[in-house]
Design an enzyme around this catalytic site. Structure first.
Site, PDB file in Angstrom:
ATOM      1  N   LYS A 147      43.301  -4.884  -2.780  1.00 38.40           N
ATOM      2  CA  LYS A 147      42.171  -5.485  -2.075  1.00 38.40           C
ATOM      3  C   LYS A 147      42.044  -4.887  -0.679  1.00 38.40           C
ATOM      4  CE  LYS A 147      40.843  -9.991  -0.148  1.00 38.40           C
ATOM      5  NZ  LYS A 147      41.052  -9.586   1.257  1.00 38.40           N
TER       6      LYS A 147
ATOM      7  N   LYS B 192      47.281  -1.470   2.046  1.00 39.10           N
ATOM      8  CA  LYS B 192      47.550  -0.228   1.305  1.00 39.10           C
ATOM      9  C   LYS B 192      47.825   0.930   2.265  1.00 39.10           C
ATOM     10  CE  LYS B 192      43.695   0.195  -0.842  1.00 39.10           C
ATOM     11  NZ  LYS B 192      43.066  -0.817   0.023  1.00 39.10           N
TER      12      LYS B 192
ATOM     13  N   LYS C  37      36.133   3.734   4.027  1.00 38.39           N
ATOM     14  CA  LYS C  37      36.420   3.434   5.442  1.00 38.39           C
ATOM     15  C   LYS C  37      37.149   4.582   6.116  1.00 38.39           C
ATOM     16  CE  LYS C  37      38.799  -0.396   5.036  1.00 38.39           C
ATOM     17  NZ  LYS C  37      38.940  -0.442   3.563  1.00 38.39           N
TER      18      LYS C  37
ATOM     19  N   ASP D 197      38.875  -3.542  -4.936  1.00 36.16           N
ATOM     20  CA  ASP D 197      37.875  -4.572  -5.203  1.00 36.16           C
ATOM     21  C   ASP D 197      36.467  -3.998  -5.305  1.00 36.16           C
ATOM     22  OD1 ASP D 197      38.099  -3.972  -2.523  1.00 36.16           O
ATOM     23  OD2 ASP D 197      38.386  -6.024  -1.852  1.00 36.16           O
TER      24      ASP D 197
END
Length: 336
Positions: free
Chosen positions: A46, A51, A77, A165
């Site tokens: 998620k 991560k 991102k 996700d």
């Protein structure tokens, strides 16, 4: 404003170059075996679960153990490598490629791949909000990697950081096309991160049924507060716990300051050294995804709002007034 029908931009203009690029057929995504015995491992979780923190420290520790490691950020991102480089952002492959094409220049390895203390790292990147599909950007990014010689590179481990996700095709690429040997999920003791982990397990199981070979090597629990939901999920799904990183203020503070904690001499060095061994040796397993009810059953009722009754809405509710039934003008034939 749309260009009039039949409009042709002047040769050499940016519009002409972009139109020419758009007309080039896409190359098929490479699915060949990487060179030698390289382990390609996709890490899912998620957004915000940690991560990038886990991968930056893991890749750093593995490099200190003498392994050749390539870390590839596959999150739009583009923050996978920021911790590794002390908060600095890497030029992304997609953005760099676009700029180079407009300038008529080829992309070189040194434009997109950077290194620190033995770790090689790069970011695929993605489109700005509302300007394209992130999953399509992932596919395009891997096409560019192939042109840069991805399958000729010589690494012991290639770690791919994927947002778990998002369910569109590009983010499931390593699982769907056997581009990695195994998957690792990062989660915590909260419903949303375990929901994502369960979805990843479901994807792996789905493609295994279609003849795929990717398996789940296990779970890394980040910000472990000891409540046990993540352990219960892993046990129910039939996957091992590779490491449990505690919810610790020292880790939080150093991570916020873009400091690597996975150093051999640090307090947390042994944890990441053991994780490095687990990541290398854990076999890919076929998981057993949980149903929604089974997933909710891992949590206490007050934590997930169970016990609530789904009350159907009425037309009166929707109109905030009494609704009069109008006679139907439908013709009903005998015997129909």
């Amino acid at each position: 404003m749309n260009a009039p029908t039949g409009f042709s931009p002047p040769p050499g203009s940016q519009a002409a170059l972009l139109r020419a690029e758009a007309s080039v057929p896409l190359d098929p995504v490479p699915t060949g075996e990487p060179k030698k015995q390289t382990q390609v491992i996709a890490i899912y979780g998620k957004g915000g679960i940690g991560k990038s923190f886990t991968l930056a420290n893991l890749s750093y520790m593995m490099a200190q153990q003498g392994k050749r490691v390539l870390l590839i950020g596959c999150d739009p991102k583009s923050d996978t490598t920021s911790l590794l480089f002390g908060g600095r952002s890497c030029p992304t492959i997609i953005e760099t490629s676009s700029k180079k094409k407009l300038a008529g220049e080829p992309v070189a390895i040194g434009d997109v791949c950077f290194k620190r203390d033995g770790v090689f790292a790069m970011e695929l990147g993605g489109p700005e909000v509302g300007r394209g599909c992130g999953g399509r950007g992932i596919i395009h990014g891997f096409e560019l990697l192939e042109k840069l010689g991805f399958h000729q590179w010589d690494f012991d481990y290639v770690l791919l950081d994927f947002l778990g996700d998002v369910v569109c095709g590009g983010f499931g690429l390593p699982i769907a096309r056997d581009m990695c040997q195994k998957v690792i999920v990062v989660g915590s003791n909260d419903l949303q991160s375990l929901y994502v982990a369960n979805n990843v397990c479901s994807a792996v199981e789905y493609f295994r049924k279609l003849g795929g070979n990717v398996g789940v090597a296990g779970m890394v629990i980040n910000k472990d507060d000891g409540t046990g939901e993540a352990q219960a999920f892993a046990s129910a799904a039939g996957i091992p716990i590779l490491a449990a990183i505690p919810a610790n203020e020292d880790i939080r503070r150093k991570s916020a300051n873009y400091e690597i904690v996975g150093r051999p001499e640090s307090e947390w060095g042994a944890l990441f050294a053991a994780l490095g061994v687990q990541v290398a040796e854990a076999p890919p397993l076929r998981p057993k995804p949980l149903t929604q009810e089974e997933l909710l059953g891992l949590f206490k009722g007050e934590a997930v709002g169970r016990g609530q009754v789904l009350t159907p809405a009425t037309m009166e509710d929707m109109c905030a007034a009494e609704v009069f039934a109008k006679p139907s003008l439908e013709v009903v034939y005998e015997g129909s």
